[in-house]
Design an enzyme around this catalytic site. Structure first.
Site, PDB file in Angstrom:
ATOM      1  N   HIS A  28      -6.591  14.860  16.061  1.00  0.00           N
ATOM      2  CA  HIS A  28      -5.631  14.138  16.896  1.00  0.00           C
ATOM      3  C   HIS A  28      -4.650  15.127  17.538  1.00  0.00           C
ATOM      4  CE1 HIS A  28      -7.147  11.406  13.812  1.00  0.00           C
ATOM      5  NE2 HIS A  28      -6.880  10.404  14.636  1.00  0.00           N
ATOM      6  N   PRO A 116      -2.375   5.453   5.210  1.00  0.00           N
ATOM      7  CA  PRO A 116      -2.259   4.473   6.293  1.00  0.00           C
ATOM      8  C   PRO A 116      -0.867   4.477   6.917  1.00  0.00           C
ATOM      9  CG  PRO A 116      -3.285   3.507   4.354  1.00  0.00           C
ATOM     10  CD  PRO A 116      -2.776   4.849   3.939  1.00  0.00           C
ATOM     11  N   LEU A 117      -0.795   4.188   8.210  1.00  0.00           N
ATOM     12  CA  LEU A 117       0.484   4.229   8.916  1.00  0.00           C
ATOM     13  C   LEU A 117       1.513   3.305   8.276  1.00  0.00           C
ATOM     14  CD1 LEU A 117      -0.651   4.367  12.657  1.00  0.00           C
ATOM     15  CD2 LEU A 117       0.316   6.202  11.267  1.00  0.00           C
ATOM     16  N   ASP A 156       4.965   5.196  16.957  1.00  0.00           N
ATOM     17  CA  ASP A 156       4.903   3.782  17.316  1.00  0.00           C
ATOM     18  C   ASP A 156       4.083   2.989  16.301  1.00  0.00           C
ATOM     19  OD1 ASP A 156       6.211   3.832  20.045  1.00  0.00           O
ATOM     20  OD2 ASP A 156       4.599   5.262  20.404  1.00  0.00           O
ATOM     21  N   GLY A 157       2.958   3.545  15.888  1.00  0.00           N
ATOM     22  CA  GLY A 157       2.097   2.847  14.946  1.00  0.00           C
ATOM     23  C   GLY A 157       2.778   2.588  13.620  1.00  0.00           C
ATOM     24  N   ARG A 349       4.596  -9.711 -21.770  1.00  0.00           N
ATOM     25  CA  ARG A 349       5.650  -9.427 -20.791  1.00  0.00           C
ATOM     26  C   ARG A 349       6.995  -9.268 -21.506  1.00  0.00           C
ATOM     27  NH1 ARG A 349       7.744 -14.881 -17.626  1.00  0.00           N
ATOM     28  NH2 ARG A 349       7.557 -16.319 -19.380  1.00  0.00           N
ATOM     29  N   SER A 376      11.369 -12.975 -14.516  1.00  0.00           N
ATOM     30  CA  SER A 376      10.021 -13.390 -14.912  1.00  0.00           C
ATOM     31  C   SER A 376       9.182 -12.220 -15.409  1.00  0.00           C
ATOM     32  CB  SER A 376       9.313 -14.067 -13.738  1.00  0.00           C
ATOM     33  OG  SER A 376       9.943 -15.285 -13.394  1.00  0.00           O
ATOM     34  N   GLU A 399       6.786  -6.436  -1.659  1.00  0.00           N
ATOM     35  CA  GLU A 399       5.892  -5.767  -2.604  1.00  0.00           C
ATOM     36  C   GLU A 399       5.294  -4.472  -2.055  1.00  0.00           C
ATOM     37  OE1 GLU A 399       6.020 -10.104  -3.692  1.00  0.00           O
ATOM     38  OE2 GLU A 399       5.671  -8.982  -1.831  1.00  0.00           O
ATOM     39  N   PHE A 425       0.162 -10.669  -6.981  1.00  0.00           N
ATOM     40  CA  PHE A 425       0.785 -10.078  -5.799  1.00  0.00           C
ATOM     41  C   PHE A 425       0.506  -8.581  -5.673  1.00  0.00           C
ATOM     42  CE2 PHE A 425       4.210 -13.563  -6.285  1.00  0.00           C
ATOM     43  CZ  PHE A 425       3.365 -14.492  -5.705  1.00  0.00           C
ATOM     44  N   ASP A 457       1.152 -23.051 -11.936  1.00  0.00           N
ATOM     45  CA  ASP A 457       1.285 -22.520 -10.579  1.00  0.00           C
ATOM     46  C   ASP A 457      -0.038 -22.523  -9.815  1.00  0.00           C
ATOM     47  OD1 ASP A 457       3.986 -22.185 -10.521  1.00  0.00           O
ATOM     48  OD2 ASP A 457       3.945 -20.069 -11.108  1.00  0.00           O
ATOM     49  N   HIS A 461      -1.777 -18.296  -7.727  1.00  0.00           N
ATOM     50  CA  HIS A 461      -0.982 -17.380  -8.549  1.00  0.00           C
ATOM     51  C   HIS A 461      -1.736 -16.880  -9.776  1.00  0.00           C
ATOM     52  CE1 HIS A 461       2.155 -18.628  -5.903  1.00  0.00           C
ATOM     53  NE2 HIS A 461       3.100 -18.011  -6.588  1.00  0.00           N
TER      54      HIS A 461
END
Length: 645
Positions: A28, A116-117, A156-157, A349, A376, A399, A425, A457, A461
């Site tokens: 590039h 990645p951009l 820009d990207g 958890r 949570s 995230e 997520f 949920d 989820h």
């Protein structure tokens, strides 16, 4: 330095990049040539030591547009990093230090793998946050040990990507006055002018996010210099919008979108060199006077680091130096690990929350936060304050940015950060998780609500394919502990691994198992929990399904079928073990049944059959869902007996 000399330096960068890409026949050239003037001016502002790329108090320079490696490698070579002209000439060739996109740990001077951009923007925010955190730990009013700037070059990207919105909002909220982002506004993408898909007021966007915005001609040395000087005096993050021409200096290709990602051609490069006053017959040519000026970075950097090291030995800095040593070299033996009573019921958890707090109390550089789910995820570090003065980070519902920002914190140096959200997520985090694995960043991912045990949920989820996805990721370690005690053992291991790892934890309570192991250990990824003489079947499980496997084994025994039970808290570690070890815990003479409330495809590496999820989940009580989808003693016993014929 006069403009004529700076132009000669910029043209040297341009033609090095053009020659690299032409010889490789890929790359590039556009961004590299368009940013060359900015790079020359930035060189005079940057505090770094090419002979020690890991000096802690160096400025950080993030190239968010990682495709501009023609610029990156030209600069690193010219500044004097451990990059040879042979590496430059072998751009994009196997086994060289000059891969197609920058790779952290592969090329000296590359601060982070931006991939990645947009991710580099978030990484730079992470560097700036890490610097602030370290400064608050070790600096005093009279002794500033950490006092550097984070620069980011983006295009820009990068700003089209949603992650940049998320990350820059965090930076603005935190008023990161040590962050300067230079936006290469050339208004060109691969397909053509940016107006094809993007038409927004970037200045207003950043001002709305709490940034100061400056604008400059990206080819005017005085304007660029003035913008950088002003930016360093500003009490908030700064965006410098540098209006540039893509492929500046490439004659008729300058400003053309076709210059973005393809070689310019030998004939055009020759003509461009002639116009600039360079010998068209010389490739990879660096004039002596240009090299001398760029290589000043070596002498200036070594001097700056020596002065910094000298300051640390002076009276006002003694206390700060001690704090820095504790930060850089943490003592894990100081951690007071929580203990859990066998037979008690604790969601992993919840045990994980106790573990996080124990580590954070003992290890200065251990801190982190959640994407608005700390209550949570159980990730709140109690009575430890909020960033930047404390250890709790509040990322908001962001995230992707959270993961990439935390990658930046992990790459910064002496810190051990974690990020957290629901396991489902993690999909929003995947690009940054992949970069963490590729880069070997010690980033701890906390993912709770690990299965259909999420319950009411519902399927949106309830993670199904996620364990398989992350277990397929090279150099990444996914821990799914069976109980609170196994969770502690997993953390003791992960802290020492120097690799990214994930802790996949249950919402529902799990019974704490007795700490008697038939053979093996958590350190091996899997171990034999229960061994029976003359066993004909082995049950393998992770997480909440280990108890189910143990119960099923007892029922099988009552029916005259002897079953061994294996817990695998870390599938990836088990895969790394010797055949001898694996055959010791998974007897090859037995039929093997794996049990896991997920897609489970990877278990066929060890198992003859798998009790797993073969569809999405559903909304309902967790116990009802486990029963409906076959995670019961009756079904496991039935499937095991079917295996045996």
């Amino acid at each position: 330095m006069d403009n004529q000399m700076m132009k000669k330096m910029a043209d040297t960068i341009r033609f090095l990049a053009a020659d690299m890409i032409q010889q490789a026949n890929s790359g590039h050239p556009g961004a590299a040539m368009g940013l060359a003037d900015i790079a020359v001016v930035l060189s005079s502002h940057l505090k770094h030591n090419p002979k020690n790329p890991k000096w802690l108090n160096r400025d950080r320079l993030v190239f968010s547009g990682g495709h501009a490696t023609g610029l990156i490698y030209s600069l690193l070579y010219l500044w004097g990093y451990d990059l040879s002209m042979e590496d430059i000439k072998n751009f994009r060739q196997f086994g060289r230090k000059t891969p197609g996109h920058p790779e952290y740990g592969h090329t000296p001077g590359v601060e982070i793998t931006t991939g990645p951009l947009g991710q580099g923007v978030a990484n730079a925010v992470g560097f700036a946050m890490a610097s602030k955190y370290c400064a608050n730990l070790v600096n005093s009013e009279t002794a500033k040990v950490i006092d550097h700037t984070v620069y980011c070059l983006c295009g820009d990207g990068d700003l089209m990507e949603g992650i940049s919105y998320e990350a820059c909002a965090v930076a603005g909220k935190l008023q990161l006055d040590n962050l300067i982002m230079i936006y290469d506004s050339n208004r060109i993408t691969i397909e053509g002018d940016t107006s094809l898909a993007w038409d927004e007021e970037v200045k207003l966007r950043f001002e709305a996010q709490g940034w100061r915005v400056l604008e400059t001609d990206g080819h005017n040395y005085e304007q660029i210099d003035e913008a950088l000087r002003l930016a360093k005096k500003t009490d908030k993050p700064v965006l410098i919008i540098a209006h540039t021409i893509i492929a500046k200096g490439a004659l008729e290709m300058a400003g053309d979108h076709n210059s973005h990602g393809a070689p310019l051609g030998e004939e055009l490069i020759r003509r461009a060199k002639e116009v600039a006053g360079f010998d068209p017959d010389k490739k990879f040519y660096v004039p002596d006077d240009v090299l001398i000026r760029f290589r000043c970075a070596v002498e200036e950097g070594e001097l700056a680091e020596k002065e910094w090291n000298h300051l640390l030995k002076q009276t006002p800095y003694i206390e700060q130096n001690e704090a820095l040593e504790h930060l850089v070299d943490p003592d894990f033996d100081r951690i007071e690990w929580p203990s859990f009573e066998p037979g008690s019921e604790v969601a992993t958890r919840d045990s994980n929350g106790k573990i996080l707090n124990a580590i954070a109390k003992a290890v200065p550089g251990f801190f982190g936060g959640s994407a608005d789910l700390a209550p949570s995820n159980k990730t709140e570090l109690k009575e430890m304050g909020d960033f930047p003065l404390g250890k709790n980070l509040h990322y908001g519902i962001r995230e992707h940015a959270m993961a990439a920002i935390t990658n930046g914190i992990a790459a910064y140096g002496p810190l051990l950060p974690f990020s957290a959200t629901f396991f489902v997520f993690s999909d929003y985090m995947k690009p940054a998780v992949r970069i963490a694995a590729l880069s070997g960043l010690q980033h701890f991912f906390i993912w709770t609500h690990d299965s259909i045990g999420v319950g009411e949920d519902g399927p949106t989820h309830q993670p199904i394919e996620h364990l398989s996805q992350f277990r397929a990721l090279p150099d990444f370690y996914t821990f799914r502990p069976a109980d609170a005690s196994e969770n502690v053992a997993c953390w003791k291991l992960a802290l020492k691994m120097k690799k990214p790892s994930a802790f996949v934890c249950s919402r529902q309570k799990l019974k704490v198992l007795k700490e008697d192991v038939a053979f093996g250990s958590v350190e091996k990824g899997g171990y034999l929990v229960k061994k029976r003489e003359n066993a004909t079947v082995t049950l393998i499980a992770s997480g909440s399904e280990v108890m189910l496997a143990l119960q099923s084994g007892c029922h099988l025994e009552e029916q005259g079928v002897m079953a061994n039970v294996v817990s695998v808290p870390c599938y990836e570690l088990l895969c790394e073990q010797s055949k001898e070890y694996i055959e010791t815990i998974i007897d090859p003479k037995t039929k093997v049944l794996a049990v896991e409330a997920a897609s489970g495809l990877e278990w066929y590496r060890f198992a003859d059959d798998v009790v797993c999820m073969e569809s999405f989940g559903a909304s309902g009580k967790a116990n009802d869902l486990f029963k409906h989808f076959g995670f019961t003693i009756e079904n496991v016993v039935k499937r095991a007996k079917e295996l045996l014929g």
